[in-house]
Design an enzyme around this catalytic site. Structure first.
Site, PDB file in Angstrom:
ATOM      1  N   HIS A   5     -21.350  92.504 -17.408  1.00 28.05           N
ATOM      2  CA  HIS A   5     -21.662  91.729 -16.204  1.00 28.05           C
ATOM      3  C   HIS A   5     -20.775  92.128 -15.029  1.00 28.05           C
ATOM      4  O   HIS A   5     -21.084  91.820 -13.881  1.00 28.05           O
ATOM      5  CB  HIS A   5     -21.501  90.230 -16.483  1.00 28.05           C
ATOM      6  CG  HIS A   5     -22.510  89.712 -17.458  1.00 28.05           C
ATOM      7  ND1 HIS A   5     -22.285  89.700 -18.814  1.00 28.05           N
ATOM      8  CD2 HIS A   5     -23.750  89.209 -17.279  1.00 28.05           C
ATOM      9  CE1 HIS A   5     -23.347  89.201 -19.422  1.00 28.05           C
ATOM     10  NE2 HIS A   5     -24.247  88.890 -18.518  1.00 28.05           N
ATOM     11  N   GLY A   6     -19.642  92.755 -15.302  1.00 27.12           N
ATOM     12  CA  GLY A   6     -18.708  93.145 -14.244  1.00 27.12           C
ATOM     13  C   GLY A   6     -17.331  93.320 -14.865  1.00 27.12           C
ATOM     14  O   GLY A   6     -16.961  92.539 -15.747  1.00 27.12           O
TER      15      GLY A   6
END
Lengths: 477, 398
Positions: free
Chosen positions: A394-395
C-alpha cells in the site's frame, strides 16, 4: 452498457478479444489522471505497456513450437500496440476537450522513435535472455519490478525521481512531490507481472500470446483497483469469448445487478460515510471525545469496506459484460469470527497472491534449512513477512509496515490459539448456547482488532497513530 | 458441524441466486426496467406534489444522537469545516442546540445577527454567545441565562427577520439583535440566497408586516414542477443528508469552521472616497433607503418577548482619509446618519437599545470592520451583559 451492447451484440465473435485489448489500451490512457511533470501522464501508461511487453518476452515458454504457434498473432499485436500508442500521441493535435489523454502528449514522431528504440532494446534483452539461465533472468525481472515498486512507493525516492524528471523537462524541481508519479494501476500491474514471472519459473504459467498477456495485465475493469486475477484463469475466459452467447440476458442481468450494487456501495454508502462520518488524519488530531473518535473509526472501517467492495462489484459487473468473470475479492469480512477467516475474505485476491508468492515459498525455504527451525518460528516468520509485504504494497511507510506487523502478529496468535484450543472448541458443538456466545465474542474481538488496525493503515505518521490509540482508550486528552 | 451447516446454507442460497440469474430473460429485464421507470416517475411526481422538504428538515440526528450545534450551519467546505450552507430553515434550526426543550431553570436568550455574531474565524467559545455563556448570568429568580447563537453570515435585516420568525418556536425570554448599517439598505433585503430560496416564508412576512419589499421580486427562487421533483431537489435532499453526516465529525471534534492560521487584517488606509452602497456622494438617508420597517417587523414578531437592539461595534480607523471614512465599509456621512436614525427610532418606539459602535479598540478587529477577535468579543460581552442585566433582574419597567 452501450459499449458492452455493441461488443456483445454487433461485434463478430472472433474480434471480441481484440476489442478487449484495444479497449483496455485506450482505457489506461484515458483513466490516467493528469500529472505535473511534462508528458508523465502519457509516458507512464506507455511504460505500463512496455513493461508488460517485456515481461511477456521473458515469460514466453522456452519451447520453439509454442513460440511459433502464436508468432503471427504476436507480430500483429505488437504492430497494433505501436499504432495505438502513436494514435494516442496524435491526440497532441486535438483540442483539450476531445483528447483521450490527460494532457497534451509528446510528438508522435518522437514517440515512434522511442517505441522503436525500446522494441530494439527489448529484442536484445530477449536474445540475451534466451542464451542466459532463464531462472536468473526471471528473478532479475521480478527484482526490477520490486525495485521500481519501492522507488514509486517510497516518498523520498519518488520525490527524487520526480525532481529529476522536472529538471529534464525544464520544470521547477523544488515543486516535486511523490504524487507527481501517481502511476495509475501500477500496484496491480506489478503484482500480475510478478505472478507471471514467478509462474514461468515454476512452470505453472500456460503459454500466452502477446495479445492474451497484455489483455490480462491491463484488463480495463480490473486495472485500477483489481481484483488480481490469475493469468491461467483469465485466459480461459478470454479464449472462450468466441463461443460466448452475445446478448445473453442472464449475463447482462447479473452484470447489471453487480454494477448497480457496486455503485450503491461506493457512491451512496462509502461516499456518505466519507463526508464527516469517518476518521481522517485531520479529525483524528482534532478529536475531543473518545466516543466520537470510536464512531469515526467505525465509520472509516465501514467506508473502506464499502468503497473497495463497491469498486470490486463494479469491476466484476463490467468484466461480465465483456465475458470475463473476475474473481471475488470480498466475502462479508467484517462478520468473520477470527482474523484468519477475515484475511480469507478481505481483498482475497491480494491475500491469495501473498500466500502464493510470499508465504508458501518462504515457509518451504525455511523448511529446507538445516538445522530446520521450529514450526512455530517458521509460521511466525512466514506470516509476518506475508502481512508486512501486504502492508508495504500500500505504500512504503512505517505505518503500513506496522499495520502489516499488526496483522501478522494477529494471525500468528490466532494460529497458536486455535492449535491449542481445537479440542475445547470441538466440545462446544454439544453446547450450542455457549458456542453462539463464543462466536459472538470472537466476532467482537476480531472486528475490534481489525478496526484498531485501520488506525495504522489510515494515519500518515506513527506519532499521530499512537496518540489516536491513546485517545481511543481515554489516554492523552 | 454448525459451520458446515451454515456453509451449506450459503452454498444453497448462492445456487438459488445463480439459478434465478440463469433464468433471467430479456423479457424479465425489460419488465424490471419498465416497473423501475414507472415507480421512479411516480415517486418524483408525488414528491413534487407534496413538497416535503421543509417537513423533512425537521427530521434530524442532532439533539438526540448528536449534540446540537452551537451556531447555525454555514460553510463552503464541509470536509474541512464539518459544516455546510443550506437553505432549509427547519433543518438549520433542528441541527441547533436551540431546538432542545427549554429547561425549567433556563432563561433563554436568542442572539441573531450577521457574521460578527455567528463568529467568523472564531471558535464557538470565543463568539459573543460563547463569551456571554461563560459569565453564568442569572435572573432574579435563579434561572440561568443561556444564550443561543443564531447569527448567520449575511448582512441583511430580512435574513435576521426570517430566522427570528422561525426561531420564535424556541420559546425565548429575551432576544438580542446586533445590527450594523450594511444590514439596512433596502435594495439588499432580497439579496441573501437564504431569503431568495425561502420565498413563501419571506412573502408571508412581507404581507404580515406590510414591508416595503416586492413579493414578486424576480430574485425569489420559485421552482417549477420539475424543479420540485426528487431529481430537481436532489441538491437540497443531499444537503439535508450531508448536514447529518458532518454532524458526526462536529460531535467528535467540536469544530464547525475552518479557521486559517493567518488572517489578512482589515484595511486602515483608504482612498479619498465617500461612496456607500449605490450612493457615490453624500445624501440624506431616509427610511426609503434604510429598511427600518424590517427592523420594526422583527420587534413586532417577537411579541411579548423583549428585543434588545445593539448597534454593533465597528473598526474605527485612524489611517489615511479616516476623516472621510470610519472604515472600508462606511463613510462617515452615511454611518453618522444611520446611527442618529437608529437611536431616534429606538427612542420613538421605546425599543431597548445599546449603542456600542465605538466600544472596542481597533486592534480587536480581524478581517473586516465588524469581525472581532476573541478578546474583542469578551469586551463586547461585558458591555452586552450590562445591557441585559435589567432584563434578567426584571428592571425594565415592563
Amino acid at each position: 452498457m452501450i459499449a458492452a451492447g455493441v461488443y456483445a451484440g454487433l461485434l463478430s465473435a472472433r474480434w471480441r478479444s481484440w476489442a478487449l485489448l484495444v479497449g483496455s489500451v485506450l482505457a489506461i490512457y484515458w483513466l490516467q489522471p493528469p500529472l505535473p511533470p511534462r508528458f508523465a501522464d502519457f509516458i507512464l501508461p506507455t511504460a505500463t505497456l512496455a513493461l508488460t511487453a517485456l515481461s511477456w518476452l521473458l515469460t514466453r515458454p522456452p519451447e520453439v513450437e509454442a513460440r511459433q504457434a502464436t508468432l503471427r498473432e504476436d507480430r500483429l499485436t505488437a504492430v497494433l500496440l505501436f499504432l495505438l500508442v502513436i494514435g494516442l500521441a496524435l491526440n497532441r493535435y486535438l483540442d483539450a476537450a476531445y483528447r483521450l489523454t490527460a494532457s497534451r502528449p509528446p510528438s508522435p514522431w518522437w514517440t515512434a522513435v522511442a517505441l522503436l528504440l525500446l522494441a530494439l532494446f527489448f529484442l536484445l534483452i530477449a536474445r540475451f535472455a534466451a542464451q542466459a539461465d532463464q531462472r536468473r533472468v526471471l528473478t532479475g525481472g521480478m527484482l526490477f519490478i520490486v525495485v521500481l515498486f519501492v522507488v514509486l512507493k517510497t516518498e523520498v525516492l519518488a520525490t527524487a525521481v520526480a525532481s529529476s524528471w522536472r529538471s529534464l523537462t525544464g520544470q521547477n524541481p523544488t515543486l516535486a512531490a511523490p504524487s507527481d508519479l501517481a502511476w495509475l494501476g501500477f500496484s496491480y500491474v506489478a503484482f500480475r507481472l510478478i505472478h507471471t514471472l514467478r509462474d514461468r519459473q515454476t512452470g505453472l504459467l500456460p503459454a500466452l500470446s502477446l495479445r492474451e498477456y497484455v489483455t490480462y495485465v491491463i484488463f480495463a475493469p480490473a486495472f485500477i483497483a483489481g481484483p488480481i486475477d490469475r493469468a491461467e484463469r483469465f485466459v480461459q475466459d478470454l479464449r472462450a469469448l468466441p463461443q460466448m452467447v452475445g446478448l445473453d440476458a442472464a449475463r447482462f442481468g447479473e452484470a447489471g445487478w453487480r454494477i448497480a450494487l457496486g455503485l450503491f456501495k461506493k457512491f451512496v454508502i462509502a461516499d456518505s460515510l466519507a463526508l464527516g462520518m469517518s476518521l481522517t488524519a485531520v479529525n483524528a488530531a482534532q478529536a475531543t471525545s473518545t466516543l466520537g473518535l470510536w464512531v469515526l473509526l467505525y465509520g472509516y472501517a465501514l467506508r473502506l469496506y464499502f468503497d473497495f467492495a463497491g469498486y470490486t462489484d463494479i469491476a466484476i459487473g463490467l468484466g461480465l459484460l465483456f465475458g470475463i468473470r473476475l474473481p471475488e475479492n470480498f466475502e462479508r469480512p467484517y462478520l468473520k469470527t477470527n482474523i484468519t477467516t477475515f484475511w480469507q475474505s478481505w481483498h482475497m485476491t491480494l491475500s491469495n497472491w501473498a500466500r502464493f508468492y510470499v508465504f508458501t515459498p518462504l515457509s518451504r525455504s525455511l523448511l529446507r534449512r538445516k538445522p530446520r527451525p521450529s514450526p512455530t518460528l517458521i509460521v511466525l516468520v512466514a506470516q509476518l513477512a506475508t502481512m508486512i509485504t501486504i502492508g508495504l504494497w500500500h505504500g512504503i511507510t512505517w505505518t503500513f509496515f506496522i499495520w502489516g506487523l499488526w496483522h501478522g502478529v494477529g494471525l500468528f496468535i490466532h494460529k497458536q490459539w486455535s492449535d491449542r484450543t481445537r479440542q475445547w472448541y470441538r466440545g462446544l458443538a454439544e453446547k450450542p448456547g455457549q458456542k453462539r456466545a463464543w462466536a459472538l465474542f470472537s466476532w467482537f474481538v476480531t472486528f475490534q482488532f481489525v478496526v484498531l488496525g485501520w488506525v495504522w493503515f489510515l494515519l500518515p505518521d506513527v506519532g499521530l497513530a499512537l496518540e489516536t490509540f491513546g485517545k481511543l482508550f481515554g489516554v492523552g486528552w | 458441524m454448525r459451520e458446515n451447516h451454515a456453509s451449506r446454507i450459503t452454498h444453497h442460497a448462492s445456487r438459488i441466486r445463480n439459478k434465478t440469474l440463469s433464468t433471467i430473460t430479456w423479457k424479465t429485464i425489460t419488465r424490471i426496467a419498465l416497473k423501475t421507470a414507472v415507480l421512479f416517475l411516480l415517486l418524483n411526481a408525488l414528491f413534487a406534489w407534496l413538497v416535503p422538504l421543509e417537513t423533512l428538515g425537521h427530521l434530524s440526528l442532532y439533539n438526540w444522537l448528536l449534540p446540537g450545534r452551537l451556531r447555525l450551519p454555514y460553510g463552503e467546505n464541509p470536509a474541512e469545516s464539518n459544516n455546510l450552507s443550506l437553505y432549509n430553515v427547519p433543518a438549520m434550526l433542528a441541527s441547533h442546540a436551540v431546538s432542545r426543550p427549554k429547561a425549567a431553570d433556563e432563561f433563554r436568550v436568542l442572539l441573531i445577527g450577521d457574521s460578527g455574531t455567528w463568529g467568523w474565524f472564531l471558535e464557538n467559545g470565543d463568539t459573543l454567545a460563547g463569551q456571554l455563556n461563560t459569565m453564568n448570568l442569572q435572573t432574579a429568580d435563579g434561572r440561568s441565562a443561556r444564550v443561543y447563537n443564531l447569527g448567520y453570515p449575511v448582512l441583511a435585516l430580512s435574513k435576521d427577520l426570517l430566522l427570528l420568525d422561525a426561531a420564535m418556536q424556541a420559546d425565548p425570554d429575551l432576544i438580542l439583535w446586533p445590527v450594523t448599517l450594511d444590514s439596512f439598505p433596502r435594495d439588499k433585503q432580497l439579496f441573501p440566497p437564504l431569503v431568495q430560496h425561502n420565498p413563501e416564508r419571506m412573502r408571508r412576512l412581507i404581507g404580515a408586516y406590510g414591508l416595503d419589499l416586492d413579493v414578486d421580486d424576480g430574485r425569489f427562487v420559485t421552482p417549477s414542477f420539475l424543479d420540485r421533483t426528487i431529481v430537481g431537489q436532489r441538491r437540497s435532499l443531499a444537503d439535508l443528508l450531508r448536514l447529518q453526516q458532518v454532524g458526526f465529525a462536529w460531535a467528535a471534534t467540536g469544530i464547525d469552521q475552518a479557521i486559517p492560521a493567518q488572517i489578512e487584517l482589515r484595511r486602515s488606509d483608504f482612498e479619498a472616497d465617500v461612496s456607500w452602497q449605490s450612493f457615490p456622494e453624500p445624501v440624506t438617508l431616509t427610511t426609503d433607503d434604510l429598511a427600518f420597517d424590517v427592523l420594526a417587523a422583527g420587534v413586532t414578531r417577537a411579541g411579548d418577548v423583549p428585543v434588545l437592539l445593539i448597534n454593533e461595534p465597528m473598526f474605527i480607523s485612524q489611517g489615511q482619509n479616516s476623516d472621510l471614512r470610519y472604515n472600508s465599509f462606511y463613510p462617515r456621512w452615511a454611518y453618522d446618519q444611520y446611527r442618529d436614525m437608529l437611536a431616534d427610532t429606538a427612542v420613538a418606539r421605546s425599543w431597548p437599545y445599546l449603542d456600542l459602535w465605538d466600544t472596542i479598540p481597533p486592534d480587536e478587529f480581524t478581517d473586516t470592520p465588524v469581525h472581532l477577535t476573541a478578546a474583542g468579543n469578551r469586551l463586547l460581552a461585558e458591555r452586552v451583559a450590562e445591557g441585559i442585566r435589567p432584563f434578567l433582574l426584571g428592571e425594565t419597567g415592563d
